[in-house]
Design a protein around this motif. Sequence first.
Motif, PDB file in Angstrom:
ATOM      1  N   ARG A   1       0.857  -1.176  -0.040  1.00  0.00           N
ATOM      2  CA  ARG A   1       0.087   0.193  -0.046  1.00  0.00           C
ATOM      3  C   ARG A   1       0.991   1.327  -0.016  1.00  0.00           C
ATOM      4  O   ARG A   1       0.570   2.380  -0.650  1.00  0.00           O
ATOM      5  CB  ARG A   1      -1.147   0.091   1.137  1.00  0.00           C
ATOM      6  CG  ARG A   1      -2.172  -1.052   1.072  1.00  0.00           C
ATOM      7  CD  ARG A   1      -3.246  -0.700   2.293  1.00  0.00           C
ATOM      8  NE  ARG A   1      -2.553  -0.936   3.497  1.00  0.00           N
ATOM      9  CZ  ARG A   1      -2.706  -2.142   4.119  1.00  0.00           C
ATOM     10  NH1 ARG A   1      -3.209  -3.255   3.486  1.00  0.00           N
ATOM     11  NH2 ARG A   1      -2.444  -2.303   5.469  1.00  0.00           N
TER      12      ARG A   1
ATOM     13  N   GLU B   1       3.831   1.504  -1.133  1.00  0.00           N
ATOM     14  CA  GLU B   1       4.585   1.575  -2.491  1.00  0.00           C
ATOM     15  C   GLU B   1       3.576   2.051  -3.447  1.00  0.00           C
ATOM     16  O   GLU B   1       3.920   2.926  -4.535  1.00  0.00           O
ATOM     17  CB  GLU B   1       5.072   0.224  -2.991  1.00  0.00           C
ATOM     18  CG  GLU B   1       6.091  -0.167  -2.015  1.00  0.00           C
ATOM     19  CD  GLU B   1       6.869  -1.571  -2.572  1.00  0.00           C
ATOM     20  OE1 GLU B   1       6.151  -2.160  -3.543  1.00  0.00           O
ATOM     21  OE2 GLU B   1       7.907  -1.872  -2.042  1.00  0.00           O
ATOM     22  N   THR B   2       2.268   1.545  -3.385  1.00  0.00           N
ATOM     23  CA  THR B   2       1.184   1.951  -4.430  1.00  0.00           C
ATOM     24  C   THR B   2       0.856   3.578  -4.203  1.00  0.00           C
ATOM     25  O   THR B   2       1.036   4.188  -5.320  1.00  0.00           O
ATOM     26  CB  THR B   2       0.074   1.245  -4.199  1.00  0.00           C
ATOM     27  OG1 THR B   2       0.382  -0.047  -4.536  1.00  0.00           O
ATOM     28  CG2 THR B   2      -1.043   1.787  -5.125  1.00  0.00           C
ATOM     29  N   SER B   3       1.101   3.767  -2.893  1.00  0.00           N
ATOM     30  CA  SER B   3       0.561   5.394  -2.743  1.00  0.00           C
ATOM     31  C   SER B   3       1.826   6.425  -3.117  1.00  0.00           C
ATOM     32  O   SER B   3       1.738   7.309  -3.791  1.00  0.00           O
ATOM     33  CB  SER B   3       0.540   5.725  -1.155  1.00  0.00           C
ATOM     34  OG  SER B   3       0.487   7.061  -0.889  1.00  0.00           O
TER      35      SER B   3
ATOM     36  N   LEU C   1       3.973   5.476  -5.925  1.00  0.00           N
ATOM     37  CA  LEU C   1       3.854   5.665  -6.968  1.00  0.00           C
ATOM     38  C   LEU C   1       2.656   6.534  -7.830  1.00  0.00           C
ATOM     39  O   LEU C   1       2.876   7.360  -8.803  1.00  0.00           O
ATOM     40  CB  LEU C   1       3.695   4.104  -7.690  1.00  0.00           C
ATOM     41  CG  LEU C   1       4.864   3.131  -7.474  1.00  0.00           C
ATOM     42  CD1 LEU C   1       4.682   1.777  -7.932  1.00  0.00           C
ATOM     43  CD2 LEU C   1       6.119   3.492  -8.266  1.00  0.00           C
ATOM     44  N   THR C   2       1.751   6.426  -7.022  1.00  0.00           N
ATOM     45  CA  THR C   2       0.628   7.307  -7.443  1.00  0.00           C
ATOM     46  C   THR C   2       0.735   8.859  -7.165  1.00  0.00           C
ATOM     47  O   THR C   2       0.757   9.559  -8.217  1.00  0.00           O
ATOM     48  CB  THR C   2      -0.622   7.137  -6.500  1.00  0.00           C
ATOM     49  OG1 THR C   2      -0.998   5.820  -6.479  1.00  0.00           O
ATOM     50  CG2 THR C   2      -1.834   7.822  -6.893  1.00  0.00           C
ATOM     51  N   LYS C   3       1.546   9.273  -6.166  1.00  0.00           N
ATOM     52  CA  LYS C   3       2.209  10.615  -6.228  1.00  0.00           C
ATOM     53  C   LYS C   3       3.106  11.005  -7.262  1.00  0.00           C
ATOM     54  O   LYS C   3       2.884  11.877  -7.792  1.00  0.00           O
ATOM     55  CB  LYS C   3       2.957  10.677  -4.794  1.00  0.00           C
ATOM     56  CG  LYS C   3       1.721  10.488  -3.655  1.00  0.00           C
ATOM     57  CD  LYS C   3       2.275  11.050  -2.284  1.00  0.00           C
ATOM     58  CE  LYS C   3       1.508  10.910  -1.164  1.00  0.00           C
ATOM     59  NZ  LYS C   3       2.000  11.010   0.288  1.00  0.00           N
ATOM     60  N   LYS C   4       4.000   9.889  -7.277  1.00  0.00           N
ATOM     61  CA  LYS C   4       5.232  10.139  -8.764  1.00  0.00           C
ATOM     62  C   LYS C   4       4.248  10.429  -9.781  1.00  0.00           C
ATOM     63  O   LYS C   4       4.683  11.171 -10.640  1.00  0.00           O
ATOM     64  CB  LYS C   4       5.763   9.028  -8.621  1.00  0.00           C
ATOM     65  CG  LYS C   4       7.258   8.988  -7.395  1.00  0.00           C
ATOM     66  CD  LYS C   4       7.864   7.982  -7.531  1.00  0.00           C
ATOM     67  CE  LYS C   4       9.086   7.770  -6.598  1.00  0.00           C
ATOM     68  NZ  LYS C   4       9.989   6.792  -6.775  1.00  0.00           N
ATOM     69  N   ILE C   5       3.336   9.691 -10.088  1.00  0.00           N
ATOM     70  CA  ILE C   5       2.421   9.878 -11.334  1.00  0.00           C
ATOM     71  C   ILE C   5       1.963  11.099 -11.557  1.00  0.00           C
ATOM     72  O   ILE C   5       1.993  11.792 -12.542  1.00  0.00           O
ATOM     73  CB  ILE C   5       1.707   8.557 -11.570  1.00  0.00           C
ATOM     74  CG1 ILE C   5       2.224   7.023 -11.946  1.00  0.00           C
ATOM     75  CG2 ILE C   5       0.363   8.746 -12.716  1.00  0.00           C
ATOM     76  CD1 ILE C   5       1.327   5.899 -11.647  1.00  0.00           C
ATOM     77  N   GLU C   6       1.161  11.454 -10.314  1.00  0.00           N
ATOM     78  CA  GLU C   6       0.515  13.021 -10.262  1.00  0.00           C
ATOM     79  C   GLU C   6       1.620  13.880 -10.657  1.00  0.00           C
ATOM     80  O   GLU C   6       1.284  14.891 -11.303  1.00  0.00           O
ATOM     81  CB  GLU C   6      -0.090  12.875  -9.178  1.00  0.00           C
ATOM     82  CG  GLU C   6      -1.312  12.062  -8.762  1.00  0.00           C
ATOM     83  CD  GLU C   6      -1.733  12.159  -7.346  1.00  0.00           C
ATOM     84  OE1 GLU C   6      -1.293  13.080  -6.727  1.00  0.00           O
ATOM     85  OE2 GLU C   6      -2.937  11.708  -7.028  1.00  0.00           O
TER      86      GLU C   6
ATOM     87  N   GLU D   1       2.664  13.896 -14.301  1.00  0.00           N
ATOM     88  CA  GLU D   1       1.308  14.304 -15.276  1.00  0.00           C
ATOM     89  C   GLU D   1       1.387  15.706 -15.122  1.00  0.00           C
ATOM     90  O   GLU D   1       1.042  16.710 -16.089  1.00  0.00           O
ATOM     91  CB  GLU D   1       0.079  13.734 -14.674  1.00  0.00           C
ATOM     92  CG  GLU D   1      -0.068  12.193 -15.019  1.00  0.00           C
ATOM     93  CD  GLU D   1      -0.277  12.141 -16.526  1.00  0.00           C
ATOM     94  OE1 GLU D   1      -0.653  12.819 -17.349  1.00  0.00           O
ATOM     95  OE2 GLU D   1      -0.122  10.934 -16.818  1.00  0.00           O
TER      96      GLU D   1
END
Length: 219
Positions: free
Chosen positions: A90, A92-94, A96-101, A104
């Motif tokens: 969880r 790591e997913t969080s 990665l989500t922040k990095k993707i944002e 973008e």
Amino acid sequence: MVRGKTEMKRIENATSRQVTFSKRRNGLLKKAFELSVLCDAEVALVIFSPRSKLYEFSSSSIAKTIERYQRRIKEIGINHKRNDNSQQARDETSGLTKKIEQLETSKRKLLGEGIDACSIEELQQLENQLDRSLSRIRAKKYQLLREEIEKLKEQERNLVKENKELKEKWLGMGAPTIASSQSTLSSSEVNIDDNMEVETGLFIGPPDTRQFMKISPQN
């Protein structure tokens, strides 16, 4: 008579310590028995005296209770590890989500979108980043162009070499070479007498007569 509170520390006197051990041990065994009977609980109690003497109590079987305890500990360990892995996943997913944002957002800014709230420093950083990207793109383009030119030059050299080899091979087979200047004769280079008779291979009559005709130029 009010019973005083016992201070929780090691009893220094060996006799008092042994007496206290015997009393507390019996009380503990009694409480374990009561707990197993009153609450229908599986209880196992193991006690070693200061002289390594074993005292034990079990509502069923010490061995079975210990085996059950070990299985339970193993299950708890597996579940705990699984929970740790889930929490790590969880996290790591969080991340990665922040990095993707962030990527973008940076992409939109590079495309000129969402820059209204950017400061002068941020705009300057974007401009510098675009300049660096453009320089790398141009360098790569020029590199590809140079490689393509080298390939074309190599093809040209191969074709010239192949043409030369074919010409040498053709000359080696004894092929006649006729220059265009020798194959073309002008009227000034050839003197033709108007009264000259020209013999041709034209004949009239059956093939066995073979009479050749002489053609004289007419005035």
